[in-house]
Write an enzyme that holds these catalytic residues in place. Structure first.
Site, short mmCIF file in Angstrom:
data_model
loop_
_atom_site.label_atom_id
_atom_site.label_comp_id
_atom_site.label_asym_id
_atom_site.label_seq_id
_atom_site.Cartn_x
_atom_site.Cartn_y
_atom_site.Cartn_z
N LEU A 1 -20.76 8.82 11.99
CA LEU A 1 -20.37 8.50 13.37
C LEU A 1 -19.67 9.70 14.00
CD1 LEU A 1 -20.99 5.68 12.29
CD2 LEU A 1 -19.04 4.82 13.57
N VAL B 1 -8.45 2.62 25.68
CA VAL B 1 -7.75 2.36 26.94
C VAL B 1 -7.67 0.87 27.29
CG1 VAL B 1 -9.83 2.66 28.36
CG2 VAL B 1 -7.57 3.09 29.36
N ARG C 1 -8.34 4.07 2.82
CA ARG C 1 -7.13 4.49 2.10
C ARG C 1 -5.95 3.55 2.31
NH1 ARG C 1 -5.28 9.81 5.63
NH2 ARG C 1 -4.92 8.74 7.60
N LYS D 1 -4.64 -2.81 5.22
CA LYS D 1 -5.81 -3.14 6.04
C LYS D 1 -6.92 -3.76 5.19
CE LYS D 1 -4.97 0.33 9.62
NZ LYS D 1 -5.43 1.62 10.20
N ASN E 1 -16.61 5.96 24.40
CA ASN E 1 -15.51 5.06 24.06
C ASN E 1 -16.03 3.68 23.67
OD1 ASN E 1 -13.92 7.18 24.84
ND2 ASN E 1 -12.66 6.01 26.25
N GLY F 1 -12.70 -1.88 23.29
CA GLY F 1 -11.84 -2.74 22.48
C GLY F 1 -11.41 -2.14 21.16
N LYS G 1 -16.54 13.51 22.45
CA LYS G 1 -15.62 14.64 22.49
C LYS G 1 -16.10 15.82 21.66
CE LYS G 1 -11.80 11.54 23.50
NZ LYS G 1 -12.74 10.46 23.85
N ASP H 1 -9.69 8.04 -0.35
CA ASP H 1 -9.59 8.91 0.82
C ASP H 1 -10.75 9.89 0.77
OD1 ASP H 1 -8.78 10.84 2.77
OD2 ASP H 1 -6.69 10.27 2.47
#
Length: 339
Positions: free
Chosen positions: A127, A179, A39, A43, A171, A174, A131, A65
């Site tokens: 994906l 983090v 969207r 980028k 995580n 990169g 969490k 979107d």
């Protein structure tokens, strides 16, 4: 595998989308069409400077979107494979703006499922995130709902030749907002804010995530949530690897964070199998049993009560291993450790 097929990546301008695009263009030069669906026009413009449609005629950039079902239907016309990477994933932002997270991560997932059925898409890989296992924050809960929507979509495909699968990993080293880039930037101030000294996280590189999705496209039967066997790290060790001479400031965990992450809960163990490189959590309602799946895929059922937790993981990265990975994948100019 992907040559002469048409593929669309939702959230295609993100860290994963760009790494996946690079790999596909390198390995499958005869892919018919590769559509970057996102969207943010800025980028997309920036990504076009790296991956130009003039140099790669199969590439298309499509502004849209996942909340917009009609736009999705249009974008998916003639598409064989969909990789669903679009999500709102910042935990504090989701806690503060809950329905915005729901509209993208849950309603957007359902929009995509329906649009894929409407366009005779053949394979969808979504994906997910660690969490989503035993979630304590809205982002994780929304991704758990998304996972259920994709895996359950296999139950209503009828005679359509379509498979829906999910990959769930920790995580991504990169990735934007994670983090390691955060610590690399904060190192300039001489102070690294540590949420909790005991915090651990799973770790996977972008390329490992890309390779896992490609493996899933080739091997998934439909309905699985695939989980990689990957190492953990202690956040305090990441801080030591990046800024050994920096002061560590303990700031406490943010809203919705866990000290340790899970990817497979003990309740999942009764539906989970070991495939060697990966685990697969099988759907609770399916046309195949766990025994049949193990026989067809050379898998083994895990023990009852098995759980996959970043804090109890058998494989931990030490400070030097973390530094080596950062130098290899993110910042080759990371200074040497102070003796």
């Amino acid at each position: 595998m992907l040559n002469n097929t048409s593929m669309l990546i939702t959230g295609g301008t993100g860290s994963f989308g760009q790494a996946f695009t690079r790999t596909v263009l390198e390995r499958y030069p005869h892919i018919k069409r590769l559509v970057i669906y996102s969207r943010d026009e800025l980028k997309q413009f920036e990504m076009e400077q790296i991956f130009s449609p003039q140099e790669h005629p199969s590439l298309r950039y499509f502004i849209g979107d996942v909340r917009d079902r009609d736009r999705l239907r249009r974008a998916l016309h003639g598409i064989d494979i969909v990789i669903h990477a679009a999500a709102l994933k910042q935990v504090p932002a989701a806690e503060y703006n809950p329905f915005e997270c729901i509209k993208t991560n849950i309603l957007g997932a359902q929009n995509l499922v329906e649009a894929c059925f409407d366009n005779d898409v053949k394979h969808v890989v979504a994906l997910s995130t660690d969490k989503a296992a035993a979630p304590v924050n809205l982002y994780g809960a929304s991704k758990l709902c998304s996972d259920k929507l994709f895996t359950a979509a296999n139950n209503i495909r009828g005679r359509q030749n379509i498979r829906f699968s999910v990959v769930r990993y920790g995580n991504v080293m990169g990735s934007r907002g994670s983090v390691i880039p955060f610590f690399l930037e904060k190192r300039k101030t001489g102070i690294l804010p540590i949420t909790d000294p005991g915090m651990t996280r799973f770790n996977i590189t972008l390329q490992e995530g890309v390779d896992m999705v490609l493996w899933t496209l080739e091997n998934a039967q439909g309905g699985e949530i695939f989980v990689p066997k990957i190492p953990s790290y202690r956040v305090i060790d990441v801080a030591q690897a990046i800024g050994p001479d920096c002061e560590h400031s303990i700031v406490g965990i943010r809203p919705g964070e866990k000290i340790h992450e899970e990817m497979i809960t003990s309740s999942d163990s009764y539906h989970t199998v070991d495939l060697g490189r990966y685990f697969a959590i099988l759907p609770m309602t399916s046309t195949y049993t766990r025994e049949q799946y193990c026989e067809n895929h050379d898998a083994q059922p895990v023990e009852a009560g098995f759980a996959y937790n970043s804090g109890t993981n058998d494989d931990f990265l030490d400070v030097e291993q973390i530094r080596a990975l950062i130098r290899m994948h993110i910042d080759p100019n990371l200074p040497d450790m102070i003796p």
